[in-house]
Design an enzyme around this catalytic site. Sequence first.
Site, PDB file in Angstrom:
ATOM      1  N   SER A 151       0.860  -1.175   0.000  1.00 15.21           N
ATOM      2  CA  SER A 151       0.000   0.000   0.000  1.00 15.21           C
ATOM      3  C   SER A 151       0.897   1.226   0.000  1.00 15.21           C
ATOM      4  O   SER A 151       2.042   1.177   0.458  1.00 15.21           O
ATOM      5  CB  SER A 151      -0.888   0.027   1.259  1.00 15.21           C
ATOM      6  OG  SER A 151      -1.512   1.294   1.419  1.00 15.21           O
ATOM      7  N   TYR A 167      -1.449  -0.878  10.408  1.00 13.75           N
ATOM      8  CA  TYR A 167      -1.567  -1.095   8.974  1.00 13.75           C
ATOM      9  C   TYR A 167      -0.348  -0.555   8.240  1.00 13.75           C
ATOM     10  O   TYR A 167       0.255  -1.246   7.407  1.00 13.75           O
ATOM     11  CB  TYR A 167      -2.843  -0.415   8.462  1.00 13.75           C
ATOM     12  CG  TYR A 167      -3.089  -0.614   6.978  1.00 13.75           C
ATOM     13  CD1 TYR A 167      -3.602  -1.810   6.502  1.00 13.75           C
ATOM     14  CD2 TYR A 167      -2.806   0.404   6.064  1.00 13.75           C
ATOM     15  CE1 TYR A 167      -3.837  -2.000   5.143  1.00 13.75           C
ATOM     16  CE2 TYR A 167      -3.037   0.232   4.713  1.00 13.75           C
ATOM     17  CZ  TYR A 167      -3.550  -0.974   4.256  1.00 13.75           C
ATOM     18  OH  TYR A 167      -3.771  -1.150   2.915  1.00 13.75           O
TER      19      TYR A 167
END
Length: 265
Positions: A151, A167
């Site tokens: 990401s 995350y």
Amino acid sequence: MTHRRIQQLFDLSGKTALVTGGSRGLGLQMAHALGEAGAKVLLSSRKAADLEEAAAELKAAGIDAQWLAADAANPQDIARLAEHANKQLGQIDILVNNAGATWGAPAEDHPLEAWDKVMNLNIRGYFLLSQHVAKHGMIARQSGSIINLASIAGLGGNPPEMQTIAYNTSKGAVLNFTRALATEWGHYGIRVNAICPGFFPSKMTLGTLKAMGGGDAVAAKAPLKRLGDDEDLKGITLLFASDAGKHITGQHLAVDGGVSVLSGG
């Protein structure tokens, strides 16, 4: 050397692919890309009903698709999934590690159990499934492509309102996991690359987009002035999976409308 045409380089006919987190969103989009290029596809996620619906969608598009429910954070489920995939597909040529989770909380108050949940699914699960797939096929065949979903959150920090420390950390780990695995397994003919999506509308990103003022506000800050759509990962997925990318390994590419350029990622 016979020079193949570009269509031949991208052709995945006769290849097989296992896609985790494949029942919706980015995983299903990548499964479409692989299947449309000719690969047989096995989808996996935790919920059987979602998988059945996704597989039906792929089959309606003329894709040879199967599914198996499994928890990609559970070592026993991972081993069962890898064994099932080898039996059903004959071998696994392409592994897409896409299953993931996020958790929003201030770093100073982030629950330990939430940290472990994110880490176990987003990075430990990638390692364990890659290990199974390599040891039971790719190494012996001296070939294979592993695609890890990272990401742009793994490229740096976030705006303070996002509060997704676990995350971000897990996706940063995915990037170095990709580099390390690519260097270690390159002599087996196994390529390992990562995709870094930016903001795509999905169930997992709804909270983040809301915290940042909504999808329109986030899109307005991107150089291309939009969010990702249901086509935007197809091209890079096919490049990393096919012989068109046979000399690419250990790399990551942001698919984010230019957001990471602004932040220096």
